[in-house]
Enzyme design. Structure first.
Site, PDB file in Angstrom:
ATOM      1  N   THR A 277      38.519  11.760 -47.067  1.00 51.09           N
ATOM      2  CA  THR A 277      38.354  10.546 -47.868  1.00 51.09           C
ATOM      3  C   THR A 277      39.605  10.195 -48.666  1.00 51.09           C
ATOM      4  O   THR A 277      39.888   9.006 -48.885  1.00 51.09           O
ATOM      5  CB  THR A 277      37.157  10.736 -48.834  1.00 51.09           C
TER       6      THR A 277
ATOM      7  N   SER B 146      36.500  15.178 -42.009  1.00 50.33           N
ATOM      8  CA  SER B 146      36.404  16.631 -41.789  1.00 50.33           C
ATOM      9  C   SER B 146      35.148  17.027 -41.012  1.00 50.33           C
ATOM     10  O   SER B 146      35.051  18.159 -40.551  1.00 50.33           O
ATOM     11  CB  SER B 146      36.495  17.381 -43.112  1.00 50.33           C
TER      12      SER B 146
ATOM     13  N   ASP C 186      33.737  17.500 -46.702  1.00 55.49           N
ATOM     14  CA  ASP C 186      32.507  17.946 -46.042  1.00 55.49           C
ATOM     15  C   ASP C 186      32.614  19.356 -45.455  1.00 55.49           C
ATOM     16  O   ASP C 186      31.681  20.141 -45.563  1.00 55.49           O
ATOM     17  CB  ASP C 186      32.101  16.952 -44.942  1.00 55.49           C
TER      18      ASP C 186
HETATM   19  N1  LIG Z   1      34.900  13.262 -49.454  1.00 56.43           N
HETATM   20  C1  LIG Z   1      35.192  13.440 -48.182  1.00 56.43           C
HETATM   21  O1  LIG Z   1      36.314  13.767 -47.880  1.00 56.43           O
HETATM   22  C2  LIG Z   1      34.088  13.292 -47.177  1.00 56.43           C
HETATM   23  C3  LIG Z   1      34.526  12.931 -45.791  1.00 56.43           C
HETATM   24  N2  LIG Z   1      33.397  12.582 -44.967  1.00 56.43           N
HETATM   25  C4  LIG Z   1      35.246  14.087 -45.114  1.00 56.43           C
HETATM   26  O2  LIG Z   1      34.804  15.188 -45.230  1.00 56.43           O
HETATM   27  O3  LIG Z   1      36.230  13.869 -44.447  1.00 56.43           O
END
Ligand SMILES: NC(=O)C[C@H](N)C(=O)O
Length: 667
Positions: free
Chosen positions: A75, A159, A191
């Site tokens: 993110t 991730s 994640d």
């Molecule tokens: N806050 C994040 O980074 C969540 C994102 N879906 C990831 O894990 O890449």
């Protein structure tokens, strides 16, 4: 606490921590060339840019630390596409470049940083001392400029898309760049961040530098975000402190990577380390909990083990789970399973069929680790419902997180040439601080030490914090004194007192620096086996390796090299001029030891000439021949051979080249 004791303590601590030359003031004064700070260390790049030393303006510049940032995605670097967040390629570096808290363009321009480091995606953090003149909290003693390079992966990943191949790639990139940086920051989605941090902690064998995984919950491009603070904190810690661990930094806390877990999907405070206090907290001060920091205690070189076994899995028990489900899960090719059990490691003891399925799998060579479903606490055999799992051949996972247990299984099962029995033993052992050790072996309580007690009494102090303050002020100089005379027993006693033998004195000189200067090979080995780091730098930026070279301690140089020690980038820069002057003065022994320590014999000196060219110009034929012979030895790797050291005989060394003494060769 009485005021007087407080004053006594403060003055004692102050007296013990006052440097003779206070580099903390470097940003407040204009350095004069007559001060005993080596000018080349302050502004080496300027020297290489300007034509003459006279034209150099001595400038109050803090030393630099280099950090490699590997951006894998997450993110932190995402933007909205069709109303959903996804990583945006080739945007991160440019956007950091425009953020004054993450990049100081005027410093980069003034110092010629871009010319010096070449065509890398390079950035530099702003001045570590605020304009207000206030202390830079937590970094007052070792404030440095953090110069960092961004390496961006293609494609950037959410991730949730990460696999073991991505862990391998990160590991390989760290290994490839290990010698060029003081620390590493891995930008990663939250994640699966705890899985990656856990896996890297096992893959990185004999780690001596910080690797900090971080990311954010809100993209760095948004007005309100946690990405800037997380990146900044990770960079500062990676550049300033030799914490030889894979860590996870989030919301002002530095956690051991293999102890952390994601606990909140909607908060900036997204991670926790339920069974281990944070390694560091970045509050008003950055406080490192050095007593908790895990150390490899090794004389082996850093290595990344990229072999991982993918036939592993996590299975969570729930009331009513069928034996058929468990049986299906344990079928080949499954080789290792983390069974998440209830409470302190319990499972139904009234389900013989289910227990028989588990027993059959362990009999067939599947390794099953018993971990609790609880966030905090450890498995134990205190209930009948727990004992039945031990009887079925499961291994107690202690207080490991499921993420740590799973990645440990993947790492251990991939080991070749060891038996299943040895693998099971490894799984039950604490390899990287991922599980709590048996308390029976805990170190002596600080207040048990007679020495500290006597001092505490005379200063009228008794509380734990004050005792610790005295210990931390007194023991590094004492350990250095013991290292000077080669007194291992004294070091043992200090260690029993609870002191950390890797901490430096007021000049940042660690016992390893001192032992390296003095050539106490046995003691160097002892220190390396008890937490000392070959990457420690004193306030002048010198490493133990550099000290051993200066004092011609050949055997120590060999041992440090074997442990992975290398010259810093600055030391390598200096090497050319040093080699030329040794060649000019006919000092073969000196040349040999620099070469043994990893200096490049072709490196030109300040005027562009190499050592061989200097010797040729001076007509020193014997020296020219010697240098060619030395170069040949370096090329065929004779210096890199690992030698075994005899614990009992310090004098026993390995002769590898017969160098005439400096005296007999003065030309
Ligand atoms: N806050 C994040 O980074 C969540 C994102 N879906 C990831 O894990 O890449």
């Amino acid at each position: 606490m009485a005021d007087s004791s407080c004053n006594n303590l403060t003055s004692l601590a102050r007296a013990l921590s006052q440097p003779t030359l206070n580099l903390n003031d470097m940003n407040d004064v204009t350095l004069s060339p007559t001060r005993s700070i080596p000018l080349f260390k302050c502004r080496r790049r300027k020297l290489s840019i300007c034509n003459s030393i006279e034209s150099v303006e001595p400038s109050p510049i803090a030393p630099e630390a280099r950090v490699l940032v590997i951006n894998t995605g997450g993110t932190i670097g995402m933007t909205l596409h069709d109303k959903v967040l996804a990583p945006k390629a080739n945007a991160f570096f440019e956007s950091l470049r425009k953020l004054p808290i993450l990049h100081d363009e005027s410093y980069a321009q003034q110092t010629g940083m871009y010319d010096y480091y070449g065509p890398e995606n390079i950035l530099v953090l702003p001045n570590p001392t605020p304009q207000s003149g206030h202390q830079y909290h937590g970094l007052s003693k070792e404030k440095k400029r953090i110069v960092y390079t961004i390496m961006e992966y293609t494609p950037l990943l959410d991730s949730s898309n990460m696999t073991t191949d991505d862990w391998r790639k990160i590991g390989k990139d760290i290994e490839k760049n290990y010698e060029n940086y003081d620390g590493f920051v891995i930008l990663h989605g939250t994640d699966t961040m705890a899985y990656t941090a856990s896996a890297l902690s096992f893959m990185c064998e004999h780690l001596g530098k910080p690797i900090i995984v971080t990311g954010s919950q809100v993209p760095i491009y948004e007005m309100r975000n946690d990405g800037r603070d997380n990146l900044l904190g990770a960079l500062l810690i990676a550049g300033h402190f030799v914490i030889p661990e894979v860590c996870l930094y989030f919301y002002n806390n530095l956690y051991r990577g293999n102890r952390s877990t994601k606990v909140d999907a909607g908060s900036f405070n997204a991670f926790a380390s339920p069974n281990l206090a944070p390694l560091a907290c970045a509050e008003v001060d950055i406080t490192i909990n050095w007593d908790t920091v895990w150390r490899a205690n090794t004389t082996a070189k850093f290595h990344v083990s990229t072999e991982l076994n993918r036939n592993v899995g996590l299975l969570r028990l729930f009331p009513g789970i069928t034996s058929a489900t468990v049986k299906a899960f344990l079928q080949p090719p499954m080789e290792g399973v983390v069974l998440e059990t209830y409470g302190s490691g319990n499972a139904p003891d009234n389900r013989p069929h289910l227990l028989a399925v588990l027993k059959k799998a362990t009999d067939n060579g599947v390794i099953i680790i018993n971990c609790t479903q609880c966030l905090r606490g450890t498995v134990s055999a205190s209930y009948a419902t727990g004992k039945v799992l031990m009887d079925a051949g499961l291994i107690a996972g202690g207080d490991m997180t499921p993420e740590a247990a799973l990645s440990k299984l993947s790492y251990v099962l991939a080991k070749k040439d060891i038996t299943i029995h040895a693998k099971k033993k490894m799984m039950a052992q604490n390899l990287r601080g991922e599980m709590s050790a048996d308390l029976a072996g805990a170190k002596l309580c600080l207040s048990d030490s007679r020495f500290i007690q006597v001092i505490a009494k005379s200063l009228s102090v008794s509380c734990k914090e004050e005792l610790e303050a005295i210990r931390d002020a007194l023991t590094p100089p004492l350990a250095c004194a013991a290292a000077k005379i080669g007194d291992i027993e004294a070091l043992e006693a200090l260690k029993e007192m609870g002191s950390n033998l890797f901490l430096g004195d007021y000049d940042g000189r660690t016992p390893l620096h001192i032992a390296a200067c003095e050539g106490h090979l046995k003691l160097v080995k002892y220190l390396l086996s008890h937490g000392a780091t070959v990457y420690a730098k004193d306030r002048y930026g010198d490493t133990p390796l550099c000290n051993a070279v200066r004092f011609r301690q050949k055997e120590v140089v060999k041992l440090l090299r074997k442990t992975g020690a290398h010259f810093s980038r600055d030391e390598l820069e200096e090497a050319g001029t040093e080699l030329c002057s040794l060649a000019a003065s006919g000092d073969m022994e000196g040349l040999e030891i620099w070469s043994l320590a990893g200096a490049d014999l072709n490196k030109p000196g300040y005027d562009g000439q190499s050592a061989i060219q200097v010797a040729e110009a001076a007509g020193k034929k014997e020296m020219v021949a010697f240098l060619h012979q030395l170069k040949k030895k370096t090329v065929i790797g004779e210096f890199n051979e690992c030698d075994e050291y005899d614990d009992d005989d310090e004098s026993e060394g390995i002769e590898f080249i017969a160098a005439p003494t400096a005296q007999s060769n003065l030309g």
